[in-house]
Design an enzyme around this catalytic site. Sequence first.
Site, PDB file in Angstrom:
ATOM      1  N   TYR A 183      33.431  43.384  34.269  1.00 12.01           N
ATOM      2  CA  TYR A 183      34.242  42.473  35.098  1.00 12.01           C
ATOM      3  C   TYR A 183      34.464  41.207  34.281  1.00 12.01           C
ATOM      4  O   TYR A 183      34.425  41.230  33.046  1.00 12.01           O
ATOM      5  CB  TYR A 183      33.484  42.229  36.412  1.00 12.01           C
ATOM      6  CG  TYR A 183      34.246  41.523  37.503  1.00 12.01           C
ATOM      7  CD1 TYR A 183      35.558  41.893  37.834  1.00 12.01           C
ATOM      8  CD2 TYR A 183      33.654  40.503  38.237  1.00 12.01           C
ATOM      9  CE1 TYR A 183      36.248  41.256  38.857  1.00 12.01           C
ATOM     10  CE2 TYR A 183      34.341  39.864  39.266  1.00 12.01           C
ATOM     11  CZ  TYR A 183      35.632  40.239  39.569  1.00 12.01           C
ATOM     12  OH  TYR A 183      36.310  39.611  40.578  1.00 12.01           O
ATOM     13  N   ARG A 224      49.809  37.768  36.392  1.00 12.38           N
ATOM     14  CA  ARG A 224      48.899  36.616  36.300  1.00 12.38           C
ATOM     15  C   ARG A 224      47.471  37.132  36.179  1.00 12.38           C
ATOM     16  O   ARG A 224      46.683  37.050  37.109  1.00 12.38           O
ATOM     17  CB  ARG A 224      49.047  35.729  37.542  1.00 12.38           C
ATOM     18  CG  ARG A 224      48.345  34.373  37.422  1.00 12.38           C
ATOM     19  CD  ARG A 224      48.058  33.792  38.783  1.00 12.38           C
ATOM     20  NE  ARG A 224      47.119  34.596  39.553  1.00 12.38           N
ATOM     21  CZ  ARG A 224      45.791  34.460  39.495  1.00 12.38           C
ATOM     22  NH1 ARG A 224      45.248  33.569  38.705  1.00 12.38           N
ATOM     23  NH2 ARG A 224      45.003  35.230  40.240  1.00 12.38           N
ATOM     24  N   LYS A 248      37.793  46.258  39.091  1.00  4.56           N
ATOM     25  CA  LYS A 248      37.521  45.947  40.502  1.00  4.56           C
ATOM     26  C   LYS A 248      36.989  47.161  41.251  1.00  4.56           C
ATOM     27  O   LYS A 248      36.045  47.072  42.043  1.00  4.56           O
ATOM     28  CB  LYS A 248      38.802  45.441  41.181  1.00  4.56           C
ATOM     29  CG  LYS A 248      39.268  44.063  40.736  1.00  4.56           C
ATOM     30  CD  LYS A 248      38.532  42.966  41.489  1.00  4.56           C
ATOM     31  CE  LYS A 248      39.124  41.612  41.156  1.00  4.56           C
ATOM     32  NZ  LYS A 248      38.522  40.523  41.933  1.00  4.56           N
ATOM     33  N   GLU A 281      46.154  42.322  43.493  1.00 10.96           N
ATOM     34  CA  GLU A 281      45.328  41.680  42.486  1.00 10.96           C
ATOM     35  C   GLU A 281      46.185  41.088  41.368  1.00 10.96           C
ATOM     36  O   GLU A 281      47.005  41.785  40.764  1.00 10.96           O
ATOM     37  CB  GLU A 281      44.342  42.705  41.897  1.00 10.96           C
ATOM     38  CG  GLU A 281      43.229  42.106  41.104  1.00 10.96           C
ATOM     39  CD  GLU A 281      42.268  41.307  41.971  1.00 10.96           C
ATOM     40  OE1 GLU A 281      41.765  40.280  41.479  1.00 10.96           O
ATOM     41  OE2 GLU A 281      42.012  41.720  43.123  1.00 10.96           O
ATOM     42  N   ASP A 282      45.999  39.805  41.119  1.00  9.67           N
ATOM     43  CA  ASP A 282      46.615  39.116  39.989  1.00  9.67           C
ATOM     44  C   ASP A 282      48.140  39.191  39.976  1.00  9.67           C
ATOM     45  O   ASP A 282      48.761  39.369  38.922  1.00  9.67           O
ATOM     46  CB  ASP A 282      46.031  39.636  38.666  1.00  9.67           C
ATOM     47  CG  ASP A 282      44.603  39.138  38.462  1.00  9.67           C
ATOM     48  OD1 ASP A 282      44.173  38.261  39.219  1.00  9.67           O
ATOM     49  OD2 ASP A 282      43.923  39.624  37.534  1.00  9.67           O
ATOM     50  N   ASP A 333      42.422  37.270  45.238  1.00 10.21           N
ATOM     51  CA  ASP A 333      42.620  35.948  44.639  1.00 10.21           C
ATOM     52  C   ASP A 333      42.737  34.865  45.707  1.00 10.21           C
ATOM     53  O   ASP A 333      42.244  33.748  45.525  1.00 10.21           O
ATOM     54  CB  ASP A 333      43.874  35.942  43.753  1.00 10.21           C
ATOM     55  CG  ASP A 333      43.834  37.025  42.691  1.00 10.21           C
ATOM     56  OD1 ASP A 333      42.852  37.054  41.933  1.00 10.21           O
ATOM     57  OD2 ASP A 333      44.758  37.857  42.638  1.00 10.21           O
ATOM     58  N   ASN A 344      31.128  34.033  42.568  1.00 12.21           N
ATOM     59  CA  ASN A 344      31.835  35.183  42.031  1.00 12.21           C
ATOM     60  C   ASN A 344      32.358  36.052  43.161  1.00 12.21           C
ATOM     61  O   ASN A 344      31.614  36.413  44.077  1.00 12.21           O
ATOM     62  CB  ASN A 344      30.868  35.990  41.148  1.00 12.21           C
ATOM     63  CG  ASN A 344      31.564  37.030  40.302  1.00 12.21           C
ATOM     64  OD1 ASN A 344      32.487  37.708  40.750  1.00 12.21           O
ATOM     65  ND2 ASN A 344      31.118  37.167  39.064  1.00 12.21           N
TER      66      ASN A 344
END
Length: 616
Positions: free
Chosen positions: A190, A243, A261, A333-334, A357, A516
Amino acid sequence: MMSLNGSSFLNNALSGTSRSLTQPRRRSLAPVGVVALSSNGRQGERNVTVLMESTLKEMREGASVVERDSKSTVGGGVEDVYGEDCATEDYSITPWSVSVASGYSLLRDPHHNKGLAFAEKERDAYYLRGLLPPVVVNQDLQIKKLMHMIRQYEVPLQKYMAMMDLQERNERLFYKLLIDNVEELLPIVYTPTVGEACQKYGSIYRHPQGLFISLKEKGKILEVLRNWPEKNIQVIVVTDGERILGLGDLGCQGMGIPVGKLSLYTALGGIRPSACLPITIDVGTNNEKLLEDEFYIGLRQRRATGQEYAELIHEFMSAVKQNYGEKVLIQFEDFANHNAFDLLAKYGTTHLVFNDDIQGTASTVLAGLMAALKLVGGTLADHRFLFLGAGEAGTGIAELIALEMSKQTESPVEETRQRIWLVDSKGLIVRSRMESLQHFKRPWAHEHEPVRNLVDAVKAIKPTVLIGSSGAGRTFTKEVIEAMASFNEGRAIFASGSPFDPAEYQGNVYLSGQANNAYMFPGFGLGLIMSGAIRVHDDMLLAASEALAEQVSQENLDKGLIFPPFTNIRKISAHIAARVAAKAYELGLATRLPQPENLVAHAESCMYSPSYRSYR
């Protein structure tokens, strides 16, 4: 984190040859045929499906490959028809579904391969004699050997590649290794190492680990989804790679994030690997370096935007729901800010969607603040909050804090937002900037004179909680810390986004807690799955924060830690899952009825175990 006199600042820097079934000593099964595919593959697919259903029907009616206890629960909430999750070393299973996996092919099957741990009788039964050295070892010794090997590598990316190779070779050993050594290996599979892996994904790519859906597949996404070999999917983590962490647009190479993930969904949350599907949606990249890289594995074009992008995403979302049903969890995600908020708003009312996020980060940080209050006393409403960063993480955290304060004080959320200030790249977000602000920043534009930088904002706002949610590093400078200390008596409770080594100062050793997301999303996802939730609600996020904060012991607090150690992560995930599931039942969003009496115990019973199974 919070100072000992009631102030707080938290740094969340986001940083196979098949054999006949007529082997001796084995119960006979329903007849299984081998069907040749037609030119388009579809007729054969239908025939195989009929054969599978016939076999499963006989298994359920008594001619079972595995004698299953009707009271047993199944890992991850999907019916485990082959008994993998209820089997133990003393309770055998057969390592195939329709055709027999044996001999060389069994050693190449990561789902069933045990390497040198195959017992003598298994080596005889499955034609493994001569294909393995004569020694038989147990799983614990395999783990000891692997950890010794991994520790020899000095470069984190080499450790990452060794872990990925293991996952492709022996799935159960990979997860057992990760679970047993989570604090050491989490930064490898990760953040931060996965970021470097994404940057170099084109060069290190070896095996398909998920689905790549590009603009070339527009109009055929449902067909692409059906190409994935596993059918009972419970969790999808999807990215468009725009991103990636703090690294920017990595295009198709962002696949490392969904893979990483979902590894944690299994290791930390107990979701079965076969129920997890990583997906990258490739609409191009604006990263010129990648477009010029001969080893880049994605579309060589600039990013599609507007209607073309929206249509592809909508086809994807519709296909997922059609293929896997309403209860499959889709984790965004991202995605870049301009898409992340819009996608969450658009599909939050029609699909089971979650943005780690925005929502996962928020729930994790709120849990840290709740735990810190045990040290300093008081309530969230007693504090003033200042954020560096006003993107997905910053505004997501801010909104969840405001919602929790609203819940505690019974005040309108518009009122509790007034205690929260955000700084972006142009300075403090204030009302005079309203016209130029993106829509997700506007709720945080308060009446105040313009302030250009963080240190001046600290001096002007005098926050008791300072939260870093920017991808930019080295922004909590000495000047900023001194400004915070000037009105907070120089003391603070600290937590970071990435792991830090203990620090020694004036003879005292100080430990850094880690804010985290891995604390949150695996248990959160498990709670949604085991309750059969059909939507995500903000109250579930608040409940998850409370559950995580409750897992911080007095011993942790005495060390200045506002997050529990990762060594207890599966226990933590079970408590988070139970609280999320309870809220789903309370809100009428759960479909798995009746509600279990003990949700924590139920969560633990649903968790996938990576221990080896005995084959008969």
